[in-house]
Design an enzyme around this catalytic site. Sequence first.
Site, short mmCIF file in Angstrom:
data_model
loop_
_atom_site.label_atom_id
_atom_site.label_comp_id
_atom_site.label_asym_id
_atom_site.label_seq_id
_atom_site.Cartn_x
_atom_site.Cartn_y
_atom_site.Cartn_z
N GLU A 63 61.48 46.65 76.42
CA GLU A 63 60.82 47.25 77.75
C GLU A 63 61.67 48.38 78.08
O GLU A 63 61.21 49.35 78.80
CB GLU A 63 60.55 46.02 78.64
N HIS A 110 60.98 51.36 76.50
CA HIS A 110 59.57 52.00 76.76
C HIS A 110 59.69 52.80 78.06
O HIS A 110 59.16 53.74 78.12
CB HIS A 110 58.70 50.73 77.14
N HIS A 162 56.74 52.91 70.10
CA HIS A 162 57.03 51.40 68.96
C HIS A 162 57.42 52.17 67.84
O HIS A 162 56.99 53.30 67.54
CB HIS A 162 55.55 50.58 68.72
N CYS A 203 67.17 51.63 65.60
CA CYS A 203 67.35 52.31 64.19
C CYS A 203 67.85 53.64 64.35
O CYS A 203 67.53 54.11 65.66
CB CYS A 203 65.87 52.28 63.61
N CYS A 262 65.19 55.87 66.73
CA CYS A 262 65.19 55.30 67.94
C CYS A 262 66.14 55.86 68.86
O CYS A 262 66.21 55.93 69.86
CB CYS A 262 64.57 53.80 68.08
ZN LIG Z 1 56.40 47.55 73.09
ZN LIG Z 2 62.98 52.31 65.70
#
Ligand SMILES: [Zn+2]
Ligand SMILES: [Zn+2]
Length: 180
Positions: free
Chosen positions: A132, A135, A141, A166, A169
């Site tokens: 969260e 985000h 996502h 990852c 991200c």
């Molecule tokens: Zn989410």
């Molecule tokens: Zn990722």
Amino acid sequence: MSILIFWDNDVPEGLQQPVARVISDVLDMSVQVQENPIMLRGYDRLRNQNDASKILGDMQDFYTRKMGCRDSILIVTGKDLYIRGRDFVFGLARPGVNVSIVSSARLQNSWYGRPDRDEDLIDRLVKEGSHELCHCMGLDHCNNPECIMFYPQTLDELDRKRKTLCPKCRENQNIYKFTD
Ligand SMILES: [Zn+2]
Ligand SMILES: [Zn+2]
């Protein structure tokens, strides 16, 4: 930007510090934790759940508008959460406003009739809390089922995730976490 966790008194005790420390490690950001000062509203008697959108709306009013708080806030509550159109959510974030919430209710083994273990609950709160908070930083996502930003529909899917982002991200988080 740093992270402020508001810990509700209906979450199993003794987990604040380990959860805060591991989230800090996962996101490589500074994390403070304190008792939740906000009354969580949005209780629906028929569902016996709280409306997560309503709670975040209140938080947004109180924190960002009235107090001008610039930290990213994560509420950790024991109350079971829902949003309109969904039976339940593990957590919810309001990107761009920097408020988010995660519930321990369905992260506990006992919800599924199994014996509780602190390690399991810490792990899951770290994964969902970090999810969260990311985000809030602007991350979406991710399709990688092991990444924190994967969207789990079940506890098993949540448990399959690792406590890391990852590489893709991670790169995004590094860009976002320093922008204000
Ligand atoms: Zn989410
Ligand atoms: Zn990722």
